[in-house]
Structures are given as structure tokens and as C-alpha cells.
Design a protein around this motif. Structure first.
Motif, short mmCIF file in Angstrom:
data_model
loop_
_atom_site.label_atom_id
_atom_site.label_comp_id
_atom_site.label_asym_id
_atom_site.label_seq_id
_atom_site.Cartn_x
_atom_site.Cartn_y
_atom_site.Cartn_z
N SER A 47 0.73 -1.36 0.35
CA SER A 47 -0.34 -0.40 -0.14
C SER A 47 0.83 1.85 -0.10
CB SER A 47 -1.06 0.34 1.30
OG SER A 47 -1.44 1.21 1.78
N ARG A 48 1.84 1.05 0.53
CA ARG A 48 3.03 2.65 0.65
C ARG A 48 3.18 2.47 -0.60
NH1 ARG A 48 4.38 -0.07 6.03
NH2 ARG A 48 3.18 1.12 7.97
N ASN A 49 4.25 1.73 -1.33
CA ASN A 49 4.37 1.52 -2.58
C ASN A 49 3.65 2.38 -2.83
OD1 ASN A 49 6.64 1.32 -4.29
ND2 ASN A 49 5.37 0.01 -4.90
N SER A 50 1.83 1.68 -3.16
CA SER A 50 1.88 2.35 -4.25
C SER A 50 0.84 3.77 -4.65
CB SER A 50 0.38 0.74 -3.92
OG SER A 50 0.84 0.16 -4.98
N ARG A 51 0.67 4.20 -2.62
CA ARG A 51 0.10 5.55 -2.85
C ARG A 51 1.59 7.13 -2.23
NH1 ARG A 51 -5.02 4.93 -1.40
NH2 ARG A 51 -5.78 2.30 -1.23
N THR A 52 2.08 6.02 -1.80
CA THR A 52 3.00 7.64 -1.55
C THR A 52 4.30 7.72 -2.08
OG1 THR A 52 4.89 6.47 -0.02
CG2 THR A 52 3.20 6.91 1.07
N GLU A 53 5.08 9.16 -2.67
CA GLU A 53 5.55 9.43 -3.58
C GLU A 53 6.67 9.53 -3.26
OE1 GLU A 53 4.93 11.16 -6.11
OE2 GLU A 53 2.27 10.94 -5.92
N VAL A 54 7.87 9.33 -4.13
CA VAL A 54 8.89 9.16 -3.70
C VAL A 54 9.86 10.30 -3.29
CG1 VAL A 54 11.19 8.31 -4.63
CG2 VAL A 54 9.34 7.26 -5.55
N ILE A 174 6.25 -6.96 -4.25
CA ILE A 174 6.55 -5.64 -3.97
C ILE A 174 7.85 -5.29 -3.66
CG2 ILE A 174 6.41 -5.15 -1.30
CD1 ILE A 174 4.47 -6.56 -0.30
N ALA A 175 8.74 -6.97 -3.64
CA ALA A 175 10.46 -5.87 -3.60
C ALA A 175 10.54 -5.61 -5.13
CB ALA A 175 11.08 -7.00 -4.05
N LYS A 176 10.07 -6.10 -6.25
CA LYS A 176 9.94 -5.45 -7.77
C LYS A 176 8.91 -4.63 -8.32
CE LYS A 176 9.52 -7.41 -12.30
NZ LYS A 176 9.45 -8.50 -12.69
N GLU A 177 8.04 -4.67 -7.25
CA GLU A 177 6.79 -3.02 -7.30
C GLU A 177 7.60 -1.77 -6.85
OE1 GLU A 177 3.61 -2.96 -9.02
OE2 GLU A 177 4.87 -4.24 -10.00
N THR A 178 8.89 -1.71 -5.97
CA THR A 178 9.23 -1.16 -5.09
C THR A 178 10.18 -0.85 -5.98
OG1 THR A 178 8.22 -1.81 -2.63
CG2 THR A 178 10.44 -0.57 -3.04
N ILE A 179 11.43 -1.11 -6.36
CA ILE A 179 11.86 -1.49 -7.03
C ILE A 179 12.11 -0.53 -8.76
CG2 ILE A 179 14.27 -2.22 -8.99
CD1 ILE A 179 14.33 -4.78 -6.36
N THR A 180 10.73 -1.10 -9.21
CA THR A 180 10.32 -0.73 -9.98
C THR A 180 9.62 1.22 -10.11
OG1 THR A 180 9.40 -2.74 -11.41
CG2 THR A 180 8.24 -0.81 -12.29
#
Length: 209
Positions: A47-54, A174-180
């Protein structure tokens, strides 16, 4: 918080000198709660990876990895895991520290869960090469490895290699989505029964000028 309360009650019950059968029930309850807790943490990471800005800051990889490793110090099997860390490159690297922590957290978690207890020593080897343009990370362990027929599916959501898999099936997804999200890439190589290696590249967010 409710799960932590339940774990606290289990701790109290265990101090009451329960019978062997009841003690076994408490152990099974604790195991189920820990799995549920891990699943909830995975969902929160997603959820954090999808919703929060880098949000980028300068990264000290030595400190980051030590922090992640300390998070597992009380987990069963973590004490067997010896870390060999090498960092090369005198460059400032900037990225999202929280997201990098999520990536390393999932890799360490897998290394602990799927270590090979038949081997004398469980190892994690991390090689980090910093450059002006990117960071290259090689994360290897000498665990049980991954069978080749699963290799093209391990980054899929909820994918579990077998019914005996201990995780939620979300960690590597999640690791892959986060790295992407960070503009990077991840790939994996594994030799079943010997080792697994992840190679990650993430661009440096330091402005070039």
C-alpha cells in the motif's frame, strides 16, 4: 496492535506452566499469529509503495543494511545467518530509504526462511557498487535455492512455489514493484540446492550538473 496483544497473552499463558498438549497449542497459535502479522506487513508495504511519492535522501548502505538485519535479530534462524557485505564506489547515492529498506527486508526474510539447515553455515553475500549514474546490488545466499520451473513466476503476486512455502507470496512481488517505482530493475538466478542470487540496479537520484 491486536496481534501484539494476543502474543502478550500467549506469553502470560506460557508462564503458567501449561500441560505439554496445551503448550503445543500455544506454540501453534503463536506461529499462526506471526504468519498473519507478516502478511499484514506485506500488505502495508504494498500500500505504501502504491500510494506514497518517492522521497529521496542520501543513502548510507552500511547503516541501512545493519538496520534491516537488526529487525530480524529475534526471528528463528536469523542467528545462523552470517553476512558478508562489500561496498565499492566513492559516490553519493540518493534514493528513497524506506523503499530500499522494504527491498532488503524482503530479501533478508527469504534468506532466513529458506536457508539450508543441512549446510554448516548459512550465508548472505551482498556486493554494492556505487557510481554516479546508479547503484548495482548483488544479493546472494546459500539456501535451498529455487527450482527452474518456478523461476519465471516468483515475482508474481501471491505466487508460492509449494504448499510448504512459509511466506505470503507477496514478498518478491512487493520487492519488484518497489524497485520499479524507483526506476530500477531486478533479476534472479538460482541453482536448486545451492544458492540464489538477485541482481538489482537503481538509478541515482542525485541531480547531475
Amino acid at each position: 496492535a491486536p496481534l501484539s496483544s494476543i502474543l502478550g497473552l500467549i506469553n502470560v499463558a506460557e508462564k503458567e506452566s501449561p500441560s505439554p498438549s496445551f503448550s503445543n497449542y500455544l506454540t501453534l497459535i503463536r506461529s499462526s499469529i506471526n504468519r498473519l502479522d507478516g502478511f499484514i506487513k506485506d500488505i502495508l508495504d504494498y500500500s505504501r509503495n502504491s500510494r506514497t511519492e518517492v522521497r529521496t535522501i542520501a543513502i548510507n548502505f552500511q547503516d541501512l543494511i545493519m538496520d534491516v538485519q537488526n529487525n530480524f535479530r529475534l526471528i528463528d534462524g536469523a542467528s545462523r545467518l552470517k553476512l558478508d557485505l562489500k561496498i565499492d564506489g566513492d559516490f553519493t547515492f540518493s534514493s528513497d530509504r524506506i523503499r530500499l529498506g522494504i527491498v532488503f527486508n524482503n530479501l533478508f526474510s527469504n534468506a532466513i526462511r529458506y536457508q539450508d539447515f543441512q549446510k554448516e553455515q548459512s550465508m548472505v553475500f551482498i556486493q554494492i557498487n556505487l557510481s554516479e549514474e546508479k547503484v548495482w546490488i548483488k544479493f546472494s545466499d546459500n539456501g535451498v535455492g529455487i527450482e527452474q520451473n518456478h523461476m519465471d513466476k516468483i515475482f508474481s503476486m501471491f505466487y508460492r512455489a509449494s504448499v510448504n512455502s512459509k511466506g505470503s507470496g507477496l514478498g518478491l512481488y512487493i520487492a519488484k514493484e518497489t524497485i520499479t517505482k524507483l526506476g530500477g530493475t531486478i533479476k534472479v538466478e538460482s541453482e536448486f540446492g545451492l544458492s540464489t542470487t538477485f541482481e538489482i540496479t537503481i538509478p541515482n537520484s542525485i541531480p547531475k550538473g
